[in-house]
Design a protein around this motif. Structure first.
Motif: not given
Length: 258
Positions: A3-11
């Motif tokens: 699932a999406i990584d909400f902590h990833d700066e790319s997101n």
């Protein structure tokens, strides 16, 4: 794919690239008078609805998210807006003072949570006496609408049925949410349906770019890049000759009072 990584700066900007539709504002005004209210936007993402509350006349908005990356994107999007504060905190532990807001707003949040009663107990703690909790999310029935130019998500499930299994597992029912809100001591619980315009696409390239960026669509993070290209091919093929296309999302909105 996870699932999406909400902590990833790319997101950081994936939920910061749109404006709230006027249909949303009309529904909110039918539920509560926002003028002069103190609002906590819990799970604020890109801050789209934090600024929308200000536009409706809220006195202050505190935008809360557990992700520093999301808050970074929200701050950038909302630069220059007064009466807006950003706080990093969990839905179940915001760190805000007791009774400090008149409205707690939680949009597209609860399907990511594992402890609904705890989140709603935190909302009750934050609310002043008589304050409003407003929860906006999609149930499985909301996402199960047939594929059409107004419901692109249906094409996702046609192309990759496994995504439907993911949606079924992560979407709480109306009964789940209603029970959890009541357990937290908030009543009465009322539900409404909202059809909100998500975006109007001028052409196939517009759709393809949005899908390939997975813009605001956490379910697409379960596809790898090759699968995503195949999905974009499928959706744009289904939409050929139909542009411009206006995509709509169906939501359930629950309200209760402290």
């Amino acid at each position: 794919m996870p699932a999406i990584d909400f902590h990833d700066e790319s997101n950081r900007s994936t939920y910061a690239r749109r404006e709230a539709d006027k249909s949303w504002g009309a529904l909110i005004r039918s539920l509560v008078d926002p003028a002069g209210k103190r609002v906590a936007d819990v799970g604020c993402g890109g801050g789209v609805y934090s600024t929308a509350w200000l536009d409706l006349g809220a006195d202050t908005v505190t935008a809360v998210d557990f992700s520093a990356a999301m808050l970074s994107g929200a701050r950038e999007r909302c630069r220059g807006r007064d009466r807006l504060t950003f706080v990093q905190g969990e839905a179940c532990a915001t760190g805000l003072p007791d009774g400090s807001v008149d409205i707690v707003f939680e949009r597209a949040l609860v399907h990511h949570l594992t402890d609904l009663p705890a989140a709603f107990r935190e909302a009750k703690r934050l609310l002043s006496p008589g304050g409003h909790l407003i929860v906006q999310d999609r149930t499985f029935d909301d996402v199960l609408r047939p594929a059409s130019p107004s419901h692109l998500r249906g094409y996702f499930f046609d192309a990759f049925p496994a995504l439907l299994t993911i949606e079924r597992a992560r979407r709480p029912t109306t009964a789940d949410i209603t029970t959890a809100i009541r357990t937290a001591g908030l009543t009465p619980v009322r539900t409404r349906t909202l059809t909100e315009v998500r975006r109007t696409y001028a052409d196939a390239d517009d759709v393809r770019q949005d899908l390939m960026a997975r813009t605001g669509r956490s379910v697409l993070h379960h596809l790898d890049d090759d699968q995503l290209r195949r999905l974009a091919d499928h959706v744009t093929h289904e939409l050929r000759g139909l542009f411009p296309v206006r995509e709509e999302d169906t939501w359930t909105v629950w309200t209760a009072r402290a």
